[in-house]
Design an enzyme around this catalytic site. Structure first.
Site, PDB file in Angstrom:
ATOM      1  CB  CYS A  70      12.363 -60.054  35.084  1.00 51.91           C
ATOM      2  SG  CYS A  70      12.512 -58.273  34.857  1.00 51.91           S
ATOM      3  CB  THR A  72      17.022 -55.535  35.389  1.00 53.18           C
ATOM      4  OG1 THR A  72      16.011 -55.631  34.363  1.00 53.18           O
ATOM      5  CG2 THR A  72      18.365 -56.009  34.859  1.00 53.18           C
ATOM      6  CB  ILE A  74      14.261 -53.034  33.158  1.00 53.62           C
ATOM      7  CG1 ILE A  74      15.181 -52.278  34.126  1.00 53.62           C
ATOM      8  CG2 ILE A  74      13.915 -52.147  31.959  1.00 53.62           C
ATOM      9  CD1 ILE A  74      16.583 -51.994  33.578  1.00 53.62           C
ATOM     10  CG  HIS A 103       4.827 -39.695  47.180  1.00 54.34           C
ATOM     11  ND1 HIS A 103       5.874 -38.826  46.956  1.00 54.34           N
ATOM     12  CD2 HIS A 103       4.517 -39.555  48.496  1.00 54.34           C
ATOM     13  CE1 HIS A 103       6.171 -38.189  48.078  1.00 54.34           C
ATOM     14  NE2 HIS A 103       5.370 -38.624  49.027  1.00 54.34           N
TER      15      HIS A 103
HETATM   16  C1  RB5 Z   1      16.469 -62.455  31.210  1.00 52.69           C
HETATM   17  O1  RB5 Z   1      17.755 -62.881  30.890  1.00 52.69           O
HETATM   18  C2  RB5 Z   1      16.460 -60.964  31.517  1.00 52.69           C
HETATM   19  O2  RB5 Z   1      16.602 -60.250  30.354  1.00 52.69           O
HETATM   20  C3  RB5 Z   1      15.176 -60.592  32.241  1.00 52.69           C
HETATM   21  O3  RB5 Z   1      15.096 -61.314  33.420  1.00 52.69           O
HETATM   22  C4  RB5 Z   1      15.005 -59.132  32.637  1.00 52.69           C
HETATM   23  O4  RB5 Z   1      16.122 -58.675  33.339  1.00 52.69           O
HETATM   24  C5  RB5 Z   1      14.554 -58.227  31.584  1.00 52.69           C
HETATM   25  O5  RB5 Z   1      14.321 -57.028  31.797  1.00 52.69           O
END
Ligand code: RB5
Length: 152
Positions: A70, A72, A74, A103
Site C-alpha cells: 500500500c 506506506t 502500514i 529471524h
Molecule cells: C491510501 O491513501 C493509504 O492510506 C494507504 O495506501 C496506506 O498507506 C495505508 O496504510
C-alpha cells in the site's frame, strides 16, 4: 521454496505501480507463479479489502508466501497480521528484508509503494525470496507466537 503454489500478491491504489513492477520481477526474472489478487486500476480502494485476500491465502495454505503493498505498507501489515499463521513483515531496506526471513520466517513481505524506490523494492524482493529461515533460537520464538495465537 518447496511447493509450486503461486505467490499471492495484492495492493491498493497507493501500491499499484510497485505491484506491477514486482509481478513482472517474480514472473520474468525469478520464474515464479503469481496469483495477482488486485487492485487492477488506480481508482481509490480500501487496503483491507485487498490485504485480506493475500493474508487469507497464506493463512489457509493456498499460498506459501505473499506480498502486500500500500502507500506506506502500514495498513497492509496491520490487516495481514490479524490472520492466523501469518507473519507479515513491513520492510524498508535490504537488511530488514533479509532479517525478516532469517529471524522471523516472514511469510508475507509488506512494502510501501510511496516510500520506496522501485529499484530498492525489487532488490528487497529478490533478497526476501533467496533468504532461508535460520531456525534455532528463532524457531523457539516463532513457536511462542503460534502458541499465543491459539489463546488470544
Ligand atoms: C491510501 O491513501 C493509504 O492510506 C494507504 O495506501 C496506506 O498507506 C495505508 O496504510
Amino acid at each position: 521454496m518447496v511447493s509450486d503454489r503461486p505467490i499471492a500478491i495484492a495492493s491498493d491504489h497507493g501500491g499499484l505501480d510497485l505491484k506491477n513492477q514486482v509481478v513482472r520481477l517474480l514472473q520474468d526474472d525469478l520464474g515464479l507463479k503469481v496469483d495477482d489478487m488486485g487492485a487492477f486500476s488506480d481508482e481509490s480502494v480500501d487496503y483491507p479489502d485487498y490485504g485480506m485476500l493475500v493474508a487469507r491465502a497464506v493463512s489457509t495454505g493456498q499460498a506459501d508466501r505473499g506480498i502486500l503493498i500500500c502507500g506506506t505498507g502500514i495498513g497492509m501489515s496491520i490487516i495481514a497480521n490479524k490472520f492466523a499463521g501469518v507473519r507479515a513483515a513491513l520492510c524498508h531496506n535490504a537488511d530488514t528484508a533479509r532479517l525478516s526471513r532469517e529471524h522471523n520466517d516472514a511469510n508475507i513481505l509488506v512494502l510501501g509503494g510511496r516510500v520506496l524506490s522501485g529499484e530498492l523494492a525489487r532488490e528487497m524482493v529478490r533478497i526476501w525470496f533467496n533468504t532461508p529461515f535460520e531456525g534455532g533460537r528463532h524457531k523457539r520464538r516463532i513457536d511462542k507466537i503460534r502458541e499465543l495465537e491459539e489463546h488470544c
